[in-house]
Write an enzyme that holds these catalytic residues in place. Structure first.
Site, PDB file in Angstrom:
ATOM      1  N   HIS A  68      -5.572 -21.547 -15.791  1.00 44.49           N
ATOM      2  CA  HIS A  68      -7.010 -21.630 -15.514  1.00 44.49           C
ATOM      3  C   HIS A  68      -7.366 -21.424 -14.047  1.00 44.49           C
ATOM      4  O   HIS A  68      -8.547 -21.341 -13.718  1.00 44.49           O
ATOM      5  CB  HIS A  68      -7.553 -22.988 -15.969  1.00 44.49           C
ATOM      6  N   HIS A  83     -10.999 -21.194  -9.616  1.00 41.02           N
ATOM      7  CA  HIS A  83     -10.821 -22.189 -10.685  1.00 41.02           C
ATOM      8  C   HIS A  83     -11.797 -21.858 -11.813  1.00 41.02           C
ATOM      9  O   HIS A  83     -12.991 -22.085 -11.686  1.00 41.02           O
ATOM     10  CB  HIS A  83     -11.106 -23.586 -10.125  1.00 41.02           C
TER      11      HIS A  83
END
Length: 162
Positions: A68, A83
């Site tokens: 992620h 992120h």
């Protein structure tokens, strides 16, 4: 007389959007880790497309095991973390197709990952994607957010570092 000849001229770095979407200041991210800049200065984008690209020229220094998040380091030593989404670590990599490896050299606009936002949208609190300079507290750099409200991945400058 020669003092100005050898003076270093300040350079600025234009950090491009890592994804196409709506630009928001970091303090609008609904997570205090980002909104209070605990991880560093940066910007956030609400994605409208699935492809995440390199916002700068640099080296991939980190890929989260859960896929992620990706960290890059510029030649000047800035460390940038992209992120994707909030609390996406809980997905254990589902919905993320990472296209690079740690150690890869990338140029602005190179594809880093493809994200299935349709899949993750219903599984996490938000798909907002913060991009932070994790070592922004080191040095005397100044960080200026763009006045633009929409961005195109790899094209729109979203943050200027002076």
């Amino acid at each position: 007389m020669f003092k100005n000849l050898f003076k270093k001229t300040p350079t600025s770095l234009q950090i491009k959007a890592p994804v196409t979407g709506e630009i928001l200041p970091l303090d609008k991210v609904p997570d205090p880790v980002f909104s209070q800049k605990m991880m560093g200065e940066g910007v956030a984008i609400i994605p409208k497309e699935e492809t995440i690209v390199a916002p700068v020229e640099g080296t991939i220094i980190q890929i989260a095991p859960s896929k992620h998040a990706i960290g890059l380091k510029t030649v000047d030593g800035l460390e940038i973390l992209i992120h994707v989404g909030l609390e996406t670590v809980s997905l254990d990599g589902e919905g993320f197709n990472v296209l690079v490896q740690e150690g890869d050299h990338v140029s602005v606009g190179d594809k880093l990952m493809v994200v299935d936002f349709d899949f993750i949208r219903n599984k996490v609190p938000h798909i907002i994607t913060p991009m932070v300079i994790t070592n922004s507290n080191q040095g005397n750099n100044k960080f200026d957010l763009t006045i633009e409200t929409e961005c195109e991945a790899g094209k729109t400058s979203v943050l200027t570092v002076n």
